[in-house]
Design a protein around this motif. Structure first.
Motif, PDB file in Angstrom:
ATOM      1  N   HIS A  47       6.843   5.414   4.638  1.00 55.94           N
ATOM      2  CA  HIS A  47       6.618   6.861   4.643  1.00 55.94           C
ATOM      3  C   HIS A  47       6.374   7.347   6.068  1.00 55.94           C
ATOM      4  O   HIS A  47       6.991   8.326   6.515  1.00 55.94           O
ATOM      5  CB  HIS A  47       5.416   7.215   3.756  1.00 55.94           C
ATOM      6  CG  HIS A  47       5.040   8.667   3.847  1.00 55.94           C
ATOM      7  ND1 HIS A  47       5.548   9.623   2.996  1.00 55.94           N
ATOM      8  CD2 HIS A  47       4.213   9.324   4.707  1.00 55.94           C
ATOM      9  CE1 HIS A  47       5.060  10.802   3.332  1.00 55.94           C
ATOM     10  NE2 HIS A  47       4.243  10.648   4.360  1.00 55.94           N
ATOM     11  N   ASN A  48       5.502   6.678   6.793  1.00 53.42           N
ATOM     12  CA  ASN A  48       5.161   7.110   8.148  1.00 53.42           C
ATOM     13  C   ASN A  48       6.342   6.985   9.102  1.00 53.42           C
ATOM     14  O   ASN A  48       6.561   7.855   9.960  1.00 53.42           O
ATOM     15  CB  ASN A  48       3.970   6.313   8.669  1.00 53.42           C
ATOM     16  CG  ASN A  48       2.676   6.641   7.948  1.00 53.42           C
ATOM     17  OD1 ASN A  48       2.584   7.652   7.250  1.00 53.42           O
ATOM     18  ND2 ASN A  48       1.683   5.784   8.095  1.00 53.42           N
ATOM     19  N   ASP A  67       2.488  16.816   6.451  1.00 51.33           N
ATOM     20  CA  ASP A  67       1.895  15.622   7.030  1.00 51.33           C
ATOM     21  C   ASP A  67       0.977  16.012   8.191  1.00 51.33           C
ATOM     22  O   ASP A  67       1.387  16.789   9.070  1.00 51.33           O
ATOM     23  CB  ASP A  67       3.004  14.693   7.535  1.00 51.33           C
ATOM     24  CG  ASP A  67       2.464  13.396   8.075  1.00 51.33           C
ATOM     25  OD1 ASP A  67       2.305  12.450   7.300  1.00 51.33           O
ATOM     26  OD2 ASP A  67       2.207  13.333   9.304  1.00 51.33           O
ATOM     27  N   SER A  91       3.519  14.657   0.757  1.00 52.88           N
ATOM     28  CA  SER A  91       2.597  15.646   1.303  1.00 52.88           C
ATOM     29  C   SER A  91       3.298  16.979   1.548  1.00 52.88           C
ATOM     30  O   SER A  91       4.459  17.011   1.979  1.00 52.88           O
ATOM     31  CB  SER A  91       2.011  15.129   2.620  1.00 52.88           C
ATOM     32  OG  SER A  91       1.264  16.111   3.283  1.00 52.88           O
ATOM     33  N   GLN A 125       8.229  -4.319  -0.927  1.00 49.34           N
ATOM     34  CA  GLN A 125       8.181  -3.048  -0.201  1.00 49.34           C
ATOM     35  C   GLN A 125       8.692  -1.883  -1.058  1.00 49.34           C
ATOM     36  O   GLN A 125       9.137  -2.044  -2.186  1.00 49.34           O
ATOM     37  CB  GLN A 125       8.914  -3.116   1.139  1.00 49.34           C
ATOM     38  CG  GLN A 125       8.035  -3.600   2.276  1.00 49.34           C
ATOM     39  CD  GLN A 125       6.830  -2.684   2.542  1.00 49.34           C
ATOM     40  OE1 GLN A 125       6.780  -1.523   2.153  1.00 49.34           O
ATOM     41  NE2 GLN A 125       5.823  -3.228   3.214  1.00 49.34           N
ATOM     42  N   SER A 167       5.785   3.220   0.410  1.00 51.59           N
ATOM     43  CA  SER A 167       4.733   2.489   1.122  1.00 51.59           C
ATOM     44  C   SER A 167       4.296   3.287   2.343  1.00 51.59           C
ATOM     45  O   SER A 167       5.046   4.103   2.894  1.00 51.59           O
ATOM     46  CB  SER A 167       5.221   1.103   1.544  1.00 51.59           C
ATOM     47  OG  SER A 167       6.083   1.196   2.666  1.00 51.59           O
ATOM     48  N   THR A 168       3.084   3.031   2.780  1.00 53.76           N
ATOM     49  CA  THR A 168       2.550   3.735   3.942  1.00 53.76           C
ATOM     50  C   THR A 168       3.419   3.513   5.169  1.00 53.76           C
ATOM     51  O   THR A 168       3.727   4.463   5.914  1.00 53.76           O
ATOM     52  CB  THR A 168       1.110   3.271   4.221  1.00 53.76           C
ATOM     53  OG1 THR A 168       0.313   3.511   3.057  1.00 53.76           O
ATOM     54  CG2 THR A 168       0.518   4.025   5.399  1.00 53.76           C
ATOM     55  N   HIS A 169       3.849   2.271   5.391  1.00 53.11           N
ATOM     56  CA  HIS A 169       4.664   1.971   6.571  1.00 53.11           C
ATOM     57  C   HIS A 169       5.975   2.750   6.556  1.00 53.11           C
ATOM     58  O   HIS A 169       6.363   3.356   7.570  1.00 53.11           O
ATOM     59  CB  HIS A 169       4.967   0.473   6.652  1.00 53.11           C
ATOM     60  CG  HIS A 169       3.787  -0.363   7.048  1.00 53.11           C
ATOM     61  ND1 HIS A 169       2.982  -0.063   8.118  1.00 53.11           N
ATOM     62  CD2 HIS A 169       3.285  -1.517   6.520  1.00 53.11           C
ATOM     63  CE1 HIS A 169       2.029  -0.968   8.237  1.00 53.11           C
ATOM     64  NE2 HIS A 169       2.194  -1.859   7.277  1.00 53.11           N
ATOM     65  N   GLN A 185       0.851  -1.189   0.000  1.00 53.89           N
ATOM     66  CA  GLN A 185       0.000   0.000   0.000  1.00 53.89           C
ATOM     67  C   GLN A 185       0.887   1.238   0.000  1.00 53.89           C
ATOM     68  O   GLN A 185       1.676   1.444   0.917  1.00 53.89           O
ATOM     69  CB  GLN A 185      -0.906  -0.007   1.234  1.00 53.89           C
ATOM     70  CG  GLN A 185      -1.840  -1.205   1.319  1.00 53.89           C
ATOM     71  CD  GLN A 185      -2.833  -1.243   0.169  1.00 53.89           C
ATOM     72  OE1 GLN A 185      -3.402  -0.220  -0.214  1.00 53.89           O
ATOM     73  NE2 GLN A 185      -3.030  -2.430  -0.392  1.00 53.89           N
ATOM     74  N   LYS A 186       0.764   2.054  -1.029  1.00 49.36           N
ATOM     75  CA  LYS A 186       1.607   3.238  -1.152  1.00 49.36           C
ATOM     76  C   LYS A 186       0.832   4.497  -0.784  1.00 49.36           C
ATOM     77  O   LYS A 186      -0.389   4.534  -0.849  1.00 49.36           O
ATOM     78  CB  LYS A 186       2.171   3.347  -2.571  1.00 49.36           C
ATOM     79  CG  LYS A 186       3.102   2.197  -2.938  1.00 49.36           C
ATOM     80  CD  LYS A 186       3.747   2.396  -4.294  1.00 49.36           C
ATOM     81  CE  LYS A 186       4.702   1.243  -4.624  1.00 49.36           C
ATOM     82  NZ  LYS A 186       5.380   1.425  -5.926  1.00 49.36           N
ATOM     83  N   THR A 187       1.582   5.518  -0.402  1.00 53.53           N
ATOM     84  CA  THR A 187       0.989   6.801  -0.058  1.00 53.53           C
ATOM     85  C   THR A 187       1.729   7.904  -0.794  1.00 53.53           C
ATOM     86  O   THR A 187       2.917   7.755  -1.129  1.00 53.53           O
ATOM     87  CB  THR A 187       1.047   7.038   1.462  1.00 53.53           C
ATOM     88  OG1 THR A 187       0.269   8.173   1.800  1.00 53.53           O
ATOM     89  CG2 THR A 187       2.473   7.245   1.941  1.00 53.53           C
TER      90      THR A 187
END
Length: 296
Positions: free
Chosen positions: A95-96, A39, A36, A87, A91-93, A31-33
């Motif tokens: 990036h966060n 953030d 921003s 990966q 990815s969301t993981h 899952q990619k994001t």
């Protein structure tokens, strides 16, 4: 027609290989994001850049909320994990996690998107990451020019990314990195040889050098000339990679390298637990150790 289990030639941790040459991956889609301008949780800004089109290499850059041109900040060069085949820096993981590190360490970050097996077999991951690090040292982006102190570069990565980060530090020690100084390397639950995953790495790297390949089993000469002053290694108690990680630390201490190395054991934890719940107490502790290491 889908291959049946009876036609399986090899079954690895992340994928299986069938007689007709097809690969079946056992991992969910990533899952990619998007980057921003701000953030909502950390206030961190991010953007994507192209480093090379042939081969395709890109990266996500991060800036903390309060950043001015008067003060230059350390730069965290992050290499994601995923068994060299899964990966993404986007990815969301990841990036966060990197955004949280940027906010907490008050640093600039570059998270590299390198080529993955099977589209680009190993050693693409090493070459792409090196190209991205050279791009950083050459100051190819205004955010780096204006805000990064390239005399304070930290290499970091988890799992496969920890392996790649070591290889980058070894290459810096061997041939140098004009334009930047690597101060430290942070390896989180790094992949090194000595487990059942060795055969998966060999399969993904047709031109590998066998069990003594220095990218799998770090060479004593590379360790002795590692291109940084300090190394921090995390290992997790319930991780099958803990043994090779501890061995890496022991071999680095014996190599004659002049720097300092520290190992942190994540008691009761599994491989790369820090990515999946940023609010978890031990995930917070791991990031705090990152921050203290960078500010040391």
């Amino acid at each position: 027609m889908a291959s049946s289990d009876s036609e399986t030639l090899h079954k690895f941790r992340f994928f299986s290989v069938h007689k007709d040459g097809t690969l079946k991956f056992s991992l969910p889609p990533v899952q990619k994001t998007l980057p921003s301008d701000e953030d909502p949780t950390t206030g961190v800004r991010s953007k994507d850049v192209t480093i090379s089109t042939d081969p395709p290499v890109s990266a996500r850059l991060f800036l903390p909320r309060s950043v001015g041109s008067a003060t230059k900040l350390p730069l965290l060069f992050y290499v994601h994990g995923g068994g060299f085949s899964w990966q993404s820096a986007f990815s969301t993981h990841y990036h966060n996690f990197v955004a949280a590190m940027v906010a907490e360490a008050n640093c600039v970050a570059v998270s590299v998107e390198y080529g993955l097996f099977p589209d680009r077999p190993i050693p693409a991951c090493y070459d792409d990451s090196w190209a991205a690090l050279q791009w950083v040292a050459a100051r190819q982006d205004p955010w780096i020019v204006e805000h990064a102190d390239l005399d304070r570069v930290f290499l970091a990565g988890d799992s496969a990314g920890g392996n790649i980060s070591h290889t980058l530090a070894a290459r810096v020690g061997s041939i140098g990195l004009p334009g930047a100084k690597v101060v430290g390397a942070i390896l989180v639950h790094p992949f090194f040889g000595g487990t059942e995953d060795d055969h998966m790495w060999f399969y993904m790297f047709p031109e590998n050098g066998g069990l003594r390949d220095p990218r799998m089993k770090p060479a004593a000469a590379d360790m002795a000339s590692l291109g940084c002053e300090r190394v921090l290694v995390f290992v997790a108690e319930k991780d099958h990679l803990m043994g090779p990680g501890i061995e890496y630390v022991e071999e680095l201490k014996k190599s004659g390298w002049g720097g300092t190395v520290e190992v942190v054991k994540n008691i009761g934890e599994h491989h790369c637990f820090h990515l999946f719940d940023l609010e978890y107490e031990k995930s917070v502790e791991l990031r705090q150790k990152f921050v203290s290491f960078m500010k040391q």
